[in-house]
Scaffold this active site. Structure first.
Site, mmCIF file in Angstrom:
data_model
loop_
_atom_site.group_PDB
_atom_site.id
_atom_site.type_symbol
_atom_site.label_atom_id
_atom_site.label_comp_id
_atom_site.label_asym_id
_atom_site.label_seq_id
_atom_site.Cartn_x
_atom_site.Cartn_y
_atom_site.Cartn_z
ATOM 1 N N GLY A 254 0.828 -1.341 0.044
ATOM 2 C CA GLY A 254 -0.001 -0.046 -0.123
ATOM 3 C C GLY A 254 0.732 1.314 -0.009
ATOM 4 N N ASP B 299 6.413 -5.231 6.108
ATOM 5 C CA ASP B 299 7.115 -6.349 6.796
ATOM 6 C C ASP B 299 7.236 -7.580 5.675
ATOM 7 O OD1 ASP B 299 4.289 -6.460 6.912
ATOM 8 O OD2 ASP B 299 4.213 -7.696 8.556
ATOM 9 N N THR C 61 5.036 1.787 5.724
ATOM 10 C CA THR C 61 3.534 1.372 5.966
ATOM 11 C C THR C 61 2.995 2.291 6.970
ATOM 12 O OG1 THR C 61 1.994 -0.191 6.889
ATOM 13 C CG2 THR C 61 4.160 -0.331 7.824
ATOM 14 N N ASP D 291 0.620 1.532 8.398
ATOM 15 C CA ASP D 291 -0.041 0.978 9.815
ATOM 16 C C ASP D 291 0.979 1.100 11.068
ATOM 17 O OD1 ASP D 291 -1.456 0.051 7.920
ATOM 18 O OD2 ASP D 291 -0.809 -2.106 7.742
ATOM 19 N N LYS E 60 -25.968 15.719 18.986
ATOM 20 C CA LYS E 60 -26.877 14.642 18.669
ATOM 21 C C LYS E 60 -26.455 13.332 18.052
ATOM 22 C CE LYS E 60 -28.282 16.464 14.087
ATOM 23 N NZ LYS E 60 -29.455 16.793 13.193
ATOM 24 N N MET F 66 -7.952 2.893 9.602
ATOM 25 C CA MET F 66 -7.183 1.898 8.785
ATOM 26 C C MET F 66 -5.903 1.604 9.684
ATOM 27 S SD MET F 66 -5.967 2.301 4.870
ATOM 28 C CE MET F 66 -6.990 1.381 3.970
ATOM 29 N N GLU G 191 -7.835 8.047 2.510
ATOM 30 C CA GLU G 191 -7.594 9.399 2.561
ATOM 31 C C GLU G 191 -6.347 9.761 3.149
ATOM 32 O OE1 GLU G 191 -10.007 7.453 3.885
ATOM 33 O OE2 GLU G 191 -11.821 9.032 3.876
ATOM 34 N N ARG H 242 -3.387 7.770 3.027
ATOM 35 C CA ARG H 242 -2.141 7.268 2.699
ATOM 36 C C ARG H 242 -1.212 8.014 1.747
ATOM 37 N NH1 ARG H 242 -3.594 0.805 1.129
ATOM 38 N NH2 ARG H 242 -4.222 2.096 -0.930
HETATM 39 P P1 FBP Z 1 0.882 -2.082 3.720
HETATM 40 O O1 FBP Z 1 1.142 -2.737 4.941
HETATM 41 O O2 FBP Z 1 1.077 -2.783 2.414
HETATM 42 O O3 FBP Z 1 1.545 -0.566 3.775
HETATM 43 O O4 FBP Z 1 -0.688 -1.703 3.471
HETATM 44 C C1 FBP Z 1 -1.411 -0.864 4.310
HETATM 45 C C2 FBP Z 1 -2.919 -0.822 4.186
HETATM 46 O O5 FBP Z 1 -3.090 0.779 3.827
HETATM 47 C C3 FBP Z 1 -3.337 -1.279 5.398
HETATM 48 O O6 FBP Z 1 -3.556 -0.281 6.384
HETATM 49 C C4 FBP Z 1 -4.869 -1.654 4.954
HETATM 50 O O7 FBP Z 1 -5.526 -2.666 5.522
HETATM 51 C C5 FBP Z 1 -4.391 -2.377 3.518
HETATM 52 O O8 FBP Z 1 -3.177 -1.623 3.084
HETATM 53 C C6 FBP Z 1 -5.406 -2.011 2.369
HETATM 54 O O9 FBP Z 1 -5.093 -2.492 1.480
HETATM 55 P P2 FBP Z 1 -5.602 -2.185 -0.356
HETATM 56 O O10 FBP Z 1 -4.909 -1.050 -0.740
HETATM 57 O O11 FBP Z 1 -5.229 -3.498 -1.034
HETATM 58 O O12 FBP Z 1 -7.034 -2.043 -0.082
#
Ligand code: FBP
Length: 569
Positions: free
Chosen positions: A96, A187, A219, A221, A259, A267, A439, A441
């Site tokens: 990603g 990873d 990443t 993440d 409300k 993510m 939004e 990444r």
């Molecule tokens: P990476 O671990 O490859 O950096 O991807 C991160 C991520 O954004 C996750 O947070 C998410 O679960 C996943 O990619 C979504 O993957 P995709 O882009 O294939 O929908």
């Protein structure tokens, strides 16, 4: 054409006022490299720290050449080196996107200088297999500096694992006369880098020489971390600041319109680092941390009850009908009973794949239910159809459940609503749900990510010029100038059983419930739940008071004396 029309037209094609300005932003550079304008190559030497895992012996047998060369010793900069020339280096993005990837290329290009050639691989690992390479020029680098996304090269999630794929990579190396490959990924991608480093170590080219392989930690993440050596992966800071701005805006809205309960899924795949960071930045009423839920062995019902009790208490004590709940993307897999269900599902899907695929959509849930244990079948039957559909959806190319597709936030809202209807029907519960993911990444990198990745690129380049292979670049000492490091990838590898086979993996770094960031959060969250105490961090800044801020989780876990990062100071 009017001046305004000309101005607007000039902004097309990545030329907004902002994009043009950030391309000029000076980047802090670690002292080891000298000046930002003309960074110099450095030599690397053993730092005294040697890495190992429980599977080090097995790893040493399978990665004999790279382990013999590195001794699994972490390297640090050891003074200026004489610039080397004539190297051909190919770089690719894998997985990603994450903000700062372009700056890794810019730092690498700068370090390689005019005497070496940098090639970009189009479309990630797949492009490496197909030999889709092109030369990256100084003009390209000037154009992509400090811009977000991976669009300059593209990316994909292909894992290079079969003997045929390894041979295809060897062919690409020969066809393009490569001396080194750089894999910018998470990873799994860095595990792939370790495997390639061993495969390409020697005897690749006609003269018997090998091809170096270096990784860079990417990443959003935040789950690629090595205590004391790699504080965080790049892209995490930008993504969490974007999510924190949005969550802060929603919190402002809750107190304005009075409300709604907003359930925000964030993510981050399995680990809850993103949720913990956003929680620390905005201080909402409820933030779920998957790792803690797993540790406490909470059931889905118990979790829903906890949320409902907060809704009730805020209403009864403070008259509040609003709040925000942060939900980590990977939550489902950490609830023990859901985890057991998913494991059973994966088993059935793996062993009876053909029979399952041959079924019509309508018969699939029933087919699965008949093959589950009694406890899992009961849980499966209690889930709404939209969750069942996602649990049965296709796995990604690494065999993982696609957690980003599961509407956990909606599930929690539905369950909280029916629970409240049973235990406190007088308590109002208006709800909204959100998923903040894509939004975050690809936004323009924060100053932290821009500086971090620029220096990672310089480190990658210096490692290549120093003849190293099988390392991941890192910058540590973020509060004290920044120090380039090289982490031996084989020192991070474990053996894990995946899909019935032993595979090498770099284990994901999950949130540790005893880590300082988590302890700080745990000490404050009851106050944030009792009444509104939120903060709105606002837009990320490249100039201005918050520009030099590092992630709060990193500052707390590193026991830094302030939030300020000091790369190059
Ligand atoms: P990476 O671990 O490859 O950096 O991807 C991160 C991520 O954004 C996750 O947070 C998410 O679960 C996943 O990619 C979504 O993957 P995709 O882009 O294939 O929908």
């Amino acid at each position: 054409m009017s001046t305004l029309a000309t101005q607007l037209e000039q902004m097309e094609n990545h030329r907004s006022v902002f994009e043009d300005a950030v391309r000029q932003l000076p980047l802090p550079t670690c002292a080891a490299f000298g000046s930002a304008a003309a960074p110099r190559p450095i030599r690397f030497a053993a730092s005294g720290r040697v890495l190992g895992t429980r599977d080090s012996d097995t790893v040493a047998r399978h990665f004999a050449q790279t382990v013999a060369a590195s001794g699994n010793a972490v390297l640090h900069g050891a003074g200026a080196a004489t610039p080397a020339g004539g190297r051909r280096v190919a770089a690719l993005f894998s997985g990603g996107p994450a903000a700062g990837g372009h700056n890794v290329l810019c730092g690498l290009k700068k370090m390689l200088g005019a005497g070496n050639t940098l090639l970009g691989v189009q479309g990630g690992p797949k492009g490496l297999l197909a030999g889709k390479l092109f030369e990256i020029t100084d003009a390209h680098a000037a154009d992509i500096l400090n811009t977000g996304g991976f669009d300059f090269l593209g990316t994909d999630r292909t894992k290079i694992k079969t003997p045929e794929q390894f041979e295809q990579v060897r062919k690409t190396c020969i066809d393009h006369a490569l001396d080194a490959i750089v894999i910018i990924g998470g990873d799994d991608s860095n595990t792939n880098a370790a495997l390639l480093a061993e495969f390409l170590y020697a005897g690749v080219k006609p003269d018997g020489s090998g091809v170096q392989v270096i990784g860079a930690p990417k990443t959003i993440d935040g789950d690629l971390q090595v205590p004391g050596l790699l504080p965080i992966s790049f892209g995490f800071d930008t993504a969490t600041r974007i999510y924190a701005e949005l969550a802060g805006n929603i919190l402002q809205d809750t107190r304005s319109s009075l409300k709604y309960w907003h359930f925000i899924k964030l993510m981050g795949r399995s680990a809850s680092h993103v949720t913990l960071e956003v929680a620390l930045q905005v201080k909402p009423a409820v933030s779920l941390i998957s790792e803690e839920i797993a540790e406490k062995k909470l059931s889905l019902g118990a979790l829903v009850d906890q949320i409902a009790q907060t809704v009730i208490a805020r209403y009864r004590n403070e008259g509040l009908k609003h709040g925000v709940v942060l939900v980590p993307e990977g939550l489902i897999e950490f609830i023990p009973e859901m985890n057991a269900l998913i494991a059973e599902l994966n088993d059935v899907l793996a062993h009876e794949a053909d029979a399952f695929a041959a079924l019509a959509e309508a018969g699939r849930a029933e087919f699965i239910a008949q093959r589950l244990s009694a406890a899992s079948a009961a849980l499966f039957a209690s889930l709404p159809p939209y969750i069942v559909a996602m649990l049965l959806a296709e796995r990604d190319s690494h065999g993982n459940l696609q957690v980003s597709l599961i509407p956990t936030e909606q599930l929690l809202i539905d369950m909280t609503r029916s629970h409240l209807a049973r235990i406190a029907p007088d308590v109002p519960f208006g709800s909204q749900h959100h998923f903040f993911g894509y939004e975050g990444r690809c936004g323009a990198p924060t100053l932290f990510d821009a500086a971090y990745t620029w220096n990672l690129g310089l480190t990658v380049g210096a490692l290549i010029l120093d003849g190293r292979s099988g390392y991941m670049a890192s910058i540590s000492g973020l509060s004290s100038g920044g120090e380039p490091l090289a982490i031996p990838l084989t020192g991070l590898l474990n053996v894990e059983r995946r899909h019935g086979k032993d595979e090498y993996v770099i284990e994901k770094a999950l949130v540790r419930t005893d880590a300082p960031a988590m302890r700080y959060f745990a000490a404050r969250r009851e106050a944030w739940a009792a009444t509104d105490r939120f903060a709105s961090p606002g837009p990320r800044q490249l100039w201005g008071p918050a520009a030099h801020q590092m992630p709060m989780t990193v500052a707390l876990n590193d026991e830094a004396d302030s939030l300020r990062f000091r790369i190059g100071e």
